[in-house]
Design a protein around this motif. Structure first.
Motif, PDB file in Angstrom:
ATOM      1  N   THR B  75      -3.423   6.540   6.083  1.00 47.62           N
ATOM      2  CA  THR B  75      -3.425   5.440   7.055  1.00 47.62           C
ATOM      3  C   THR B  75      -4.299   4.311   6.517  1.00 47.62           C
ATOM      4  O   THR B  75      -3.934   3.127   6.568  1.00 47.62           O
ATOM      5  CB  THR B  75      -3.965   5.911   8.425  1.00 47.62           C
ATOM      6  OG1 THR B  75      -3.129   6.960   8.894  1.00 47.62           O
ATOM      7  CG2 THR B  75      -3.970   4.783   9.434  1.00 47.62           C
ATOM      8  N   HIS B  78      -2.395   2.771   3.643  1.00 48.79           N
ATOM      9  CA  HIS B  78      -1.255   1.999   4.151  1.00 48.79           C
ATOM     10  C   HIS B  78      -1.726   0.639   4.666  1.00 48.79           C
ATOM     11  O   HIS B  78      -1.170  -0.409   4.321  1.00 48.79           O
ATOM     12  CB  HIS B  78      -0.569   2.800   5.260  1.00 48.79           C
ATOM     13  CG  HIS B  78       0.512   2.068   5.979  1.00 48.79           C
ATOM     14  ND1 HIS B  78       1.696   1.703   5.376  1.00 48.79           N
ATOM     15  CD2 HIS B  78       0.591   1.614   7.255  1.00 48.79           C
ATOM     16  CE1 HIS B  78       2.456   1.066   6.256  1.00 48.79           C
ATOM     17  NE2 HIS B  78       1.805   0.993   7.398  1.00 48.79           N
ATOM     18  N   ARG B  79      -2.775   0.650   5.480  1.00 49.87           N
ATOM     19  CA  ARG B  79      -3.275  -0.608   6.053  1.00 49.87           C
ATOM     20  C   ARG B  79      -3.833  -1.523   4.969  1.00 49.87           C
ATOM     21  O   ARG B  79      -3.621  -2.735   4.994  1.00 49.87           O
ATOM     22  CB  ARG B  79      -4.353  -0.311   7.100  1.00 49.87           C
ATOM     23  CG  ARG B  79      -3.739   0.271   8.348  1.00 49.87           C
ATOM     24  CD  ARG B  79      -4.767   0.538   9.394  1.00 49.87           C
ATOM     25  NE  ARG B  79      -4.153   1.179  10.561  1.00 49.87           N
ATOM     26  CZ  ARG B  79      -4.810   1.896  11.447  1.00 49.87           C
ATOM     27  NH1 ARG B  79      -6.097   2.080  11.309  1.00 49.87           N
ATOM     28  NH2 ARG B  79      -4.187   2.433  12.466  1.00 49.87           N
ATOM     29  N   VAL B 162       1.609   6.691  11.569  1.00 45.99           N
ATOM     30  CA  VAL B 162       0.982   5.712  10.669  1.00 45.99           C
ATOM     31  C   VAL B 162       1.716   4.373  10.741  1.00 45.99           C
ATOM     32  O   VAL B 162       1.100   3.309  10.769  1.00 45.99           O
ATOM     33  CB  VAL B 162       0.980   6.238   9.211  1.00 45.99           C
ATOM     34  CG1 VAL B 162       0.599   5.137   8.227  1.00 45.99           C
ATOM     35  CG2 VAL B 162       0.025   7.413   9.069  1.00 45.99           C
TER      36      VAL B 162
END
Lengths: 169, 190
Positions: B75, B78-79, B162
């Motif tokens: 997560t 990804h961000r 996510v």
């Protein structure tokens, strides 16, 4: 009868995300569905090919990451929480000293009045400290000053406070 | 994440850099592969990789979800990759299309082949390069899901979480990605 839903079931089945009963039911579907088996084979091929395409970071890169941990590690070894809490404590003390200095400079000192003003000034110091911390957090979130800088500020404030007391006393 | 890994997380939480190093060694290749696939630039992926681990290190004291380390790590990644792509969108990017498959790779970055032998190794490298090209050509959302599943090892429920999308959407995106890979890489199928 093959359908996109079957392929999505294949994905969930292969990922182990179907419950026992659902998995057993899907295995029966799979046994009679050639296209489902072909899709399942495609999933396994994706795993294999992606395994071949996997990259490893260089040792230098991992060392670069670990080297950046060093300052935080030093705080932890001293038995204090890593990074921000310790810094925040230093900043708070510095702000408290500065706030006390400001309030003292504005207060017209009369000997014998200590007991009357003590409670009031403590409240004002605490309020000023809260306000300064809030301003600090909004102006510079994640500000990463060295603790030594905070301590120097605190020492300077203490010296100035001492000088002021001497002048007035 | 395995229970034994959870022990590493606990030790790292208390400031044990040795445990953190073991975590990096264990999950680094997954994370790095994911970031290279997402950002399509080795340089950007390296910066993001270092930043992701720093965020993990700083965030560990607040980490409470036992057994959910990988979803948490990915997560973060990804961000972070979304932030990098957002910044990069304002200037020209280095595409993996323009990056020869093996040029400039350190020995540790060479693609492993299943078995020894120069032919097998060459085949493995060729397949790996093609995989990256096919992934590069996938629509953004499909590539995200595919990378989170294949390199992150996340479940589809975790991927949906996510990516903040329904499970059915995550599954549909993965389905298209698998079909595309199967179609484009048929010659490399075992």
């Amino acid at each position: 009868m093959h359908s996109p839903e079957h392929e999505e079931r294949c994905l969930l089945y292969e990922a182990g995300e179907l419950g026992a009963a659902q998995a057993a039911a899907f295995e029966r579907v799979l046994a009679g569905c050639e296209d489902c088996r072909a899709f399942m084979a495609g999933i396994k091929e994706s795993h294999r090919l992606c395994g071949a395409a996997r990259l490893s970071p260089s040792l230098e890169l991992d060392e670069r990451v670990l080297a950046r941990l060093a300052p935080s590690e030093r705080d932890t070894r001293a038995g204090l929480p890593a990074g921000r809490p310790w810094r925040a404590m230093g900043m708070s003390l510095a702000f408290a000293g500065a706030a006390a200095l400001v309030l003292m400079s504005r207060w017209d000192f009369v000997p014998g009045e200590e007991l009357e003003w003590t409670g009031s000034i403590e409240t004002r110091i605490a309020a000023a400290q809260d306000e300064m911390e809030a301003v600090s957090e909004s102006v510079a979130p994640g500000y990463d000053a060295d603790i030594e800088g905070d301590i120097e500020t605190l020492e300077r404030s203490a010296d100035e406070l001492e000088d002021l007391w001497r002048e007035r006393g | 994440m395995e229970d034994s890994d959870e022990g590493l997380v606990e030790r790292a939480r208390s400031g044990d850099t040795g445990a953190f190093k073991a975590m990096i060694e264990s999950h680094g290749p997954r994370l790095y592969s994911f970031l290279v696939g997402r950002l399509r630039s080795r340089e950007a992926a390296e910066d993001a990789y270092a930043e992701a681990w720093m965020r993990v290190w700083k965030g560990l004291p607040a980490y409470r979800s036992r057994g959910k380390f990988l979803p948490w790590l990915f997560t973060i990644a990804h961000r972070l990759s979304l932030d990098v792509l957002e910044r990069e969108s304002r200037r020209p990017t280095l595409s993996m299309d323009a990056m020869p498959a093996d040029e400039g790779l350190a020995p540790s970055e060479r693609f492993p082949s299943g078995e020894p032998g120069p032919e097998r190794e060459a085949m493995g490298r060729q397949a790996a390069a093609r995989v990256r090209l096919v992934l590069d050509a996938l629509p953004e959302e499909q590539r995200q899901v595919f990378l989170l599943r294949e390199f992150g090892g996340l479940t589809f429920a975790q991927i949906a979480d996510v990516m903040d999308c329904p499970l059915s959407t995550a599954l549909a995106r993965m389905r298209y990605a698998v079909l595309k890979l199967r179609e484009e890489l048929e010659e490399f199928h075992a």
